[in-house]
Design a protein around this motif. Sequence first.
Motif, PDB file in Angstrom:
ATOM      1  N   LEU A 125       0.879  -1.164  -0.009  1.00  0.00           N
ATOM      2  CA  LEU A 125       0.132   0.136   0.016  1.00  0.00           C
ATOM      3  C   LEU A 125       0.914   1.289  -0.088  1.00  0.00           C
ATOM      4  N   PRO A 126       0.432   2.283  -0.628  1.00  0.00           N
ATOM      5  CA  PRO A 126       1.210   3.524  -0.656  1.00  0.00           C
ATOM      6  C   PRO A 126       1.337   4.179   0.695  1.00  0.00           C
ATOM      7  N   ARG A 127       2.283   4.914   0.950  1.00  0.00           N
ATOM      8  CA  ARG A 127       2.529   5.462   2.393  1.00  0.00           C
ATOM      9  C   ARG A 127       2.740   7.177   2.387  1.00  0.00           C
ATOM     10  N   ALA A 128       2.521   7.755   3.256  1.00  0.00           N
ATOM     11  CA  ALA A 128       2.751   9.133   3.449  1.00  0.00           C
ATOM     12  C   ALA A 128       4.217   9.176   3.800  1.00  0.00           C
ATOM     13  N   VAL A 129       5.017  10.146   3.367  1.00  0.00           N
ATOM     14  CA  VAL A 129       6.298  10.261   3.527  1.00  0.00           C
ATOM     15  C   VAL A 129       6.818  11.505   3.971  1.00  0.00           C
ATOM     16  N   THR A 130       6.486  12.487   3.134  1.00  0.00           N
ATOM     17  CA  THR A 130       6.672  14.065   3.821  1.00  0.00           C
ATOM     18  C   THR A 130       5.547  14.937   4.011  1.00  0.00           C
ATOM     19  N   GLY A 131       4.414  14.469   3.572  1.00  0.00           N
ATOM     20  CA  GLY A 131       2.937  14.902   3.658  1.00  0.00           C
ATOM     21  C   GLY A 131       1.917  14.249   3.593  1.00  0.00           C
ATOM     22  N   PRO A 132       0.903  14.930   3.642  1.00  0.00           N
ATOM     23  CA  PRO A 132      -0.423  14.058   3.742  1.00  0.00           C
ATOM     24  C   PRO A 132      -0.737  13.133   2.524  1.00  0.00           C
ATOM     25  N   MET A 133      -0.105  13.343   1.265  1.00  0.00           N
ATOM     26  CA  MET A 133      -0.339  12.624   0.108  1.00  0.00           C
ATOM     27  C   MET A 133       0.473  11.283   0.095  1.00  0.00           C
ATOM     28  N   PRO A 134       0.210  10.181  -0.006  1.00  0.00           N
ATOM     29  CA  PRO A 134       0.849   8.924  -0.207  1.00  0.00           C
ATOM     30  C   PRO A 134       1.450   8.937  -1.493  1.00  0.00           C
ATOM     31  N   VAL A 135       2.667   8.099  -1.337  1.00  0.00           N
ATOM     32  CA  VAL A 135       3.479   7.860  -2.607  1.00  0.00           C
ATOM     33  C   VAL A 135       3.426   6.298  -2.629  1.00  0.00           C
ATOM     34  N   PRO A 136       3.867   5.941  -3.985  1.00  0.00           N
ATOM     35  CA  PRO A 136       3.929   4.358  -4.169  1.00  0.00           C
ATOM     36  C   PRO A 136       5.147   3.917  -3.337  1.00  0.00           C
ATOM     37  N   VAL A 137       4.840   2.679  -2.845  1.00  0.00           N
ATOM     38  CA  VAL A 137       5.757   2.009  -1.811  1.00  0.00           C
ATOM     39  C   VAL A 137       7.210   1.948  -2.338  1.00  0.00           C
ATOM     40  N   VAL A 138       7.098   1.847  -3.765  1.00  0.00           N
ATOM     41  CA  VAL A 138       8.592   1.654  -4.465  1.00  0.00           C
ATOM     42  C   VAL A 138       9.182   2.960  -4.123  1.00  0.00           C
ATOM     43  N   ASP A 139       8.903   3.951  -3.910  1.00  0.00           N
ATOM     44  CA  ASP A 139       9.373   5.138  -3.499  1.00  0.00           C
ATOM     45  C   ASP A 139       9.565   5.611  -2.317  1.00  0.00           C
ATOM     46  N   THR A 140       9.259   4.760  -1.194  1.00  0.00           N
ATOM     47  CA  THR A 140       9.583   4.978   0.158  1.00  0.00           C
ATOM     48  C   THR A 140      10.816   4.823   0.667  1.00  0.00           C
ATOM     49  N   PRO A 141      11.446   5.469   1.776  1.00  0.00           N
ATOM     50  CA  PRO A 141      12.603   5.007   2.064  1.00  0.00           C
ATOM     51  C   PRO A 141      12.572   3.700   2.821  1.00  0.00           C
ATOM     52  N   GLY A 142      13.951   2.913   2.334  1.00  0.00           N
ATOM     53  CA  GLY A 142      14.031   1.465   3.057  1.00  0.00           C
ATOM     54  C   GLY A 142      13.250   0.414   2.439  1.00  0.00           C
ATOM     55  N   PHE A 143      12.445   0.565   1.353  1.00  0.00           N
ATOM     56  CA  PHE A 143      11.851  -0.301   0.650  1.00  0.00           C
ATOM     57  C   PHE A 143      12.712  -1.204  -0.039  1.00  0.00           C
ATOM     58  N   TRP A 144      13.772  -0.867  -0.416  1.00  0.00           N
ATOM     59  CA  TRP A 144      14.837  -1.569  -1.120  1.00  0.00           C
ATOM     60  C   TRP A 144      15.926  -1.994  -0.396  1.00  0.00           C
ATOM     61  N   ALA A 145      15.794  -1.878   0.859  1.00  0.00           N
ATOM     62  CA  ALA A 145      16.934  -2.389   1.761  1.00  0.00           C
ATOM     63  C   ALA A 145      17.351  -4.008   1.476  1.00  0.00           C
ATOM     64  N   GLY A 146      16.236  -4.572   1.020  1.00  0.00           N
ATOM     65  CA  GLY A 146      16.278  -5.890   1.081  1.00  0.00           C
ATOM     66  C   GLY A 146      17.117  -6.426  -0.195  1.00  0.00           C
ATOM     67  N   GLY A 147      17.167  -5.351  -1.354  1.00  0.00           N
ATOM     68  CA  GLY A 147      17.961  -5.964  -2.236  1.00  0.00           C
ATOM     69  C   GLY A 147      17.232  -5.152  -3.547  1.00  0.00           C
ATOM     70  N   GLU A 148      17.822  -5.293  -4.895  1.00  0.00           N
ATOM     71  CA  GLU A 148      17.250  -4.437  -5.954  1.00  0.00           C
ATOM     72  C   GLU A 148      16.013  -5.074  -6.612  1.00  0.00           C
ATOM     73  N   ARG A 149      15.910  -6.484  -6.111  1.00  0.00           N
ATOM     74  CA  ARG A 149      14.720  -7.364  -6.875  1.00  0.00           C
ATOM     75  C   ARG A 149      14.158  -7.920  -5.704  1.00  0.00           C
ATOM     76  N   ARG A 150      12.606  -7.699  -5.614  1.00  0.00           N
ATOM     77  CA  ARG A 150      11.669  -8.203  -4.762  1.00  0.00           C
ATOM     78  C   ARG A 150      10.710  -9.001  -5.082  1.00  0.00           C
ATOM     79  N   ARG A 151      10.504 -10.260  -4.752  1.00  0.00           N
ATOM     80  CA  ARG A 151       9.543 -11.274  -5.057  1.00  0.00           C
ATOM     81  C   ARG A 151       8.231 -10.557  -4.040  1.00  0.00           C
ATOM     82  N   ILE A 152       7.175 -10.420  -4.953  1.00  0.00           N
ATOM     83  CA  ILE A 152       5.986  -9.749  -4.201  1.00  0.00           C
ATOM     84  C   ILE A 152       5.151 -10.916  -3.722  1.00  0.00           C
ATOM     85  N   THR A 153       5.136 -12.057  -4.774  1.00  0.00           N
ATOM     86  CA  THR A 153       4.181 -13.116  -4.571  1.00  0.00           C
ATOM     87  C   THR A 153       4.391 -14.051  -3.413  1.00  0.00           C
TER      88      THR A 153
END
Length: 225
Positions: free
Chosen positions: A143-171
């Motif tokens: 789900l999208p998340r609010a980062v710096t304001g009230p408007m949520p952003v796609p989860v791929v653009d949130t800090p820390g999402f890619w800490a697990g690597g550049e390829r993420r299996r979602i299923t």
Amino acid sequence: MARLFYGSVLGGVLLSVLVAGVFPLPHSQRYRSTIEVVPDGGREETFVIEWPADRIQPLRDGGAGSVHPAGLVAVVDGPAGVVAAAEVFRLRDVAGNVVGLASRTATPADPGDRGRGTRSEWMLLLPSRGALFLSQIDALDTLPRAVTGPMPVPVVDTPGFWAGGERRRITTGPADGGAGRVGGGTAEFAGLQGSYDETWERRESAAGGVNHGRIVLRTRVLAGP
């Protein structure tokens, strides 16, 4: 019931956008389907979405918080933030040709689901071929998340999402082996059953925290009984 309600609301929005975008169908070049036959007699087909380039921008209606500027078609807010979201994308084959449209809705998972809190439903709409329906439990909260304001952003653009690597299996289910489930479809896809995998891959991060990458949907289907 809440997940069903939110999914129905967003599904209606997505259906309206998809129908408005493809009917009447324009005269466009049709590409040969890239399908591989697998040993068990089924067939495998891979679809690709480039983000953010393939996110379809909705028309702005001026309502505060009603449409996300990065391309979310609709979001439903709750006391703890976004509780349902929907996106529409251009859909490509493995060669990069645009072959249709894809909608993705994310809603809170059921209590018994194994995963990280969300479920995703896909509808792949390919002119002259039909629509294919996909469903899965997500390994990550998508789900999208609010980062710096009230408007949520796609989860791929949130800090820390890619800490697990550049390829993420979602299923991560509900089909065997942690795959998603193909739920049939219309026209060419009617009566099909099988599984699929959804993977997100990041290629680069641009200025402003917007990431570039792709979604890969690898489907494996058989004709139903």
